[in-house]
Design an enzyme around this catalytic site. Structure first.
Site, short mmCIF file in Angstrom:
data_model
loop_
_atom_site.label_atom_id
_atom_site.label_comp_id
_atom_site.label_asym_id
_atom_site.label_seq_id
_atom_site.Cartn_x
_atom_site.Cartn_y
_atom_site.Cartn_z
N SER A 100 0.80 -1.24 0.00
CA SER A 100 0.00 0.00 0.00
C SER A 100 0.82 1.28 0.00
O SER A 100 0.26 2.37 -0.08
CB SER A 100 -0.96 0.01 1.20
OG SER A 100 -2.02 -0.89 0.99
N LYS A 103 0.01 3.62 -2.78
CA LYS A 103 -1.06 4.62 -2.72
C LYS A 103 -0.52 6.04 -2.59
O LYS A 103 -1.24 7.00 -2.86
CB LYS A 103 -2.02 4.28 -1.59
CG LYS A 103 -2.84 3.03 -1.88
CD LYS A 103 -3.55 2.48 -0.67
CE LYS A 103 -4.30 1.21 -1.10
NZ LYS A 103 -4.45 0.24 -0.02
N SER A 160 -6.67 3.05 4.02
CA SER A 160 -5.93 2.28 3.03
C SER A 160 -6.86 1.49 2.12
O SER A 160 -6.57 0.34 1.74
CB SER A 160 -4.93 1.33 3.72
OG SER A 160 -3.91 0.94 2.83
#
EC number: 3.4.16.4
Length: 441
Positions: A100, A103, A160
Site C-alpha cells: 500500500s 497509494k 488504506s
C-alpha cells in the site's frame, strides 16, 4: 595580482551550535538534490508473489555516514528533506513489493488533478462493480452510489482502501489501467527509476515494484509539491458507511510523525513511510520487509529517533553574507565586500564540526571597475572523507581518489562575488596615483 587565501575556520569555531559561521543566521531550506539511482542488485527484476521469497530477518546492517547501523528492515532509506542528503540506506535501490505504499503515488496523481482543476474535493464519483468487489483493505464503498472525492482520498490514505483507489482512478482516467499509465509517466518524470506500477493499490502483481529510495522521493514530492493536501496523511481516523477505521501508521497516532503511509504483503512484509519535523529539520523515512506490525512500529520509531539524534544542521554562510573585504586597485573605494553567492549548509554528524575546514580564495587586489555580483573567487569547504554521503551530489567538485588506508576528504567549492560596485578612479585620480599613490594592500 596574487591569490589571497583567507582561512575562515578550521575546527569547532566554524559551526558551533548549528549557527552560521559569521553571524549565526539560520537555514530556511535548500533545494532537493536527489541521490542518483543505481542498478538493482536483482538486475532490474521485480519482486512478485510468485518469485519473491518469504520475508525473513536480514542481519545486514544499513550504511550511514557515521558507520553501519543494525536494522531488521530488509529495505531502508532515510533522507533529510531540505537537502536530499542520505542519512541511512540499506538495499535502497533494490526492487521490492511496495504494497500500500503504492497509494502515495496514486495520491500524488490525484493531488495533481485537483491542483489542475480537473477534479474537485466536493465532486462525486460513481462506484463501479470492480471497485466494490476489490478485496484487501477497504473503505466499504456501496455499489452503484457516488462518493465525494474528499471522502475517497481519506478512505485511500487513512483506511488504506483499495476500493477507494479504483473509484478515484476510474473517475479521473476512465479506467484503472489508464490511470496507472499516468502514474508510471509521472514517476519517470520525478526520477523514480526503480519503480513500475501495475495497479493503483499495491495489490500483488508481476512487474509491480518500487525501491525504498523511490518511496522517499515520492514522499518528499508529496510534502513539497502539495502541502495543501498533506494533512490527509496525518488524520488519525475516518468514518465512512458507519464504519470507523484508524490510521494504520502508529507513528502518526503517537504524534511522532505527521504522515505518510503503511503497507503489507506476503512478498514485501510490513512497510512504513513516515516523515517528521523537529527543531526546524524534517526527515523522510522508508522501511520495508519487517515481520509484523509491532516490529514495524518499533523499528520505525527507533530509526526516526536515530536520524534526529545523530545529525545537526551546519550553516556555513548565507547568500550575500560578507566573508572578507578585498582590496581594490585604482578604485574610488579602497575595498569591496566579498560575499557568498548562495546559501551554504550541510547536515553533519554530531561532533564532526572540528573536522571541517573553510577558506576563501580570490585574486588580490581586485582591479577597478568592479560590478556587484562579479565573480571574485571561491569559498572552499573540506569535509572528512566518510562525510561524502551527506553532501548533495551537485555540490561536490573534487573527490580525491580512494585510499587503501582511509577515506579521502571531499572538497566543495562555492563561488564568491562582489557585494557592491566600485567605480574606477577618474583622470585626476589616475594622475595622483602615478605621482605616488600605491596599491591598496
Amino acid at each position: 595580482m596574487q591569490t589571497r587565501r583567507i582561512l575562515l575556520a578550521s575546527g569547532a569555531a566554524a559551526i558551533t551550535g548549528g549557527a552560521g559561521l559569521f553571524n549565526g543566521v539560520g537555514l530556511s531550506g535548500t533545494a532537493l538534490a536527489a541521490k542518483p539511482h543505481h542498478a538493482s542488485r536483482h538486475g532490474g527484476k521485480a519482486a512478485s508473489p510468485a518469485e519473491a521469497p518469504a520475508v525473513a530477518a536480514d542481519a545486514t546492517p544499513a550504511m550511514t555516514p557515521i558507520g553501519p547501523v543494525d536494522t531488521v528492515a530488509r529495505w531502508a532509506c532515510i533522507t533529510d528533506f531540505d537537502s536530499g542528503q542520505v542519512l541511512l540506506e540499506k538495499a535502497a535501490d533494490d526492487h521490492m513489493a511496495p504494497s500500500s505504499l503504492t497509494k502515495m503515488m496514486t495520491a500524488y496523481v490525484v493531488f495533481g488533478m485537483l491542483n489542475a482543476g480537473r477534479i474537485k474535493l466536493d465532486q462525486m464519483l460513481p462506484v463501479s462493480e470492480k471497485a466494490w468487489r476489490m478485496q484487501g483493505s477497504k473503505m466499504f464503498v456501496p455499489l452503484g452510489e457516488s462518493i465525494l472525492v474528499q471522502d475517497l482520498i481519506q478512505g485511500m490514505l487513512i483506511q488504506s482502501g483499495n476500493d477507494a483507489c479504483i473509484v478515484l482512478a476510474e473517475g479521473i482516467s476512465g479506467s484503472e489501467e489508464q490511470f496507472v499509465a499516468v502514474m508510471n509517466d509521472t514517476a519517470a518524470k520525478l526520477g523514480m527509476s526503480n519503480s513500475h506500477f501495475m495497479n493503483t493499490t499495491g495489490w500483488p502483481a508481476e512487474g509491480h515494484y518500487m525501491s525504498a529510495r523511490d518511496v522517499c522521493t515520492i514522499a518528499t514530492h508529496l510534502i513539497r509539491d502539495f502541502p495543501q493536501y498533506y494533512h490527509f496523511f496525518s488524520e488519525t481516523s475516518f468514518a465512512f458507511n458507519k464504519i470507523n477505521q484508524g490510521n494504520r501508521n502508529v507513528l502518526v497516532d503517537k504524534g511522532l510523525a505527521d504522515g505518510l503511509k503503511t503497507g503489507h504483503t506476503d512478498a514485501g512484509g510490513f512497510g512504513l513511510c513516515a516523515s517528521s519535523k523537529r527543531d526546524g529539520r524534517r526527515v523522510v523515512m522508508a522501511i520495508n520487509g519487517m515481520a509484523s506490525t509491532n516490529i514495524r512500529a518499533h523499528e520505525g520509531e527507533r530509526l526516526l529517533g536515530w536520524a534526529f539524534a545523530n545529525f545537526e544542521l551546519a550553516v556555513i554562510a548565507r547568500k550575500g553574507q560578507v566573508l572578507e573585504q578585498a582590496p581594490v586597485w585604482m578604485g574610488q573605494d579602497a575595498t569591496v565586500p566579498v560575499v557568498a553567492s548562495r546559501d551554504v549548509t550541510f547536515l553533519l554528524p554530531h561532533g564532526w564540526q572540528s573536522r571541517v575546514h573553510i577558506s576563501v580564495d580570490y585574486l588580490s587586489p581586485v582591479a577597478a571597475p568592479v560590478t556587484a555580483g562579479q565573480s571574485l573567487g571561491q569559498l572552499t569547504i573540506t569535509l572528512p572523507g566518510s562525510q561524502t554521503a551527506l553532501v548533495p551530489p551537485a555540490a561536490v567538485v573534487g573527490v580525491a581518489a580512494p585510499a587503501a588506508t582511509a577515506p579521502q576528504p571531499t572538497v566543495i567549492t562555492v563561488p564568491v562575488e562582489a557585494g557592491s560596485s566600485v567605480s574606477k578612479l577618474g583622470f585626476g585620480g589616475r594622475i595622483a596615483a602615478r605621482l605616488g599613490m600605491k596599491r591598496h594592500s
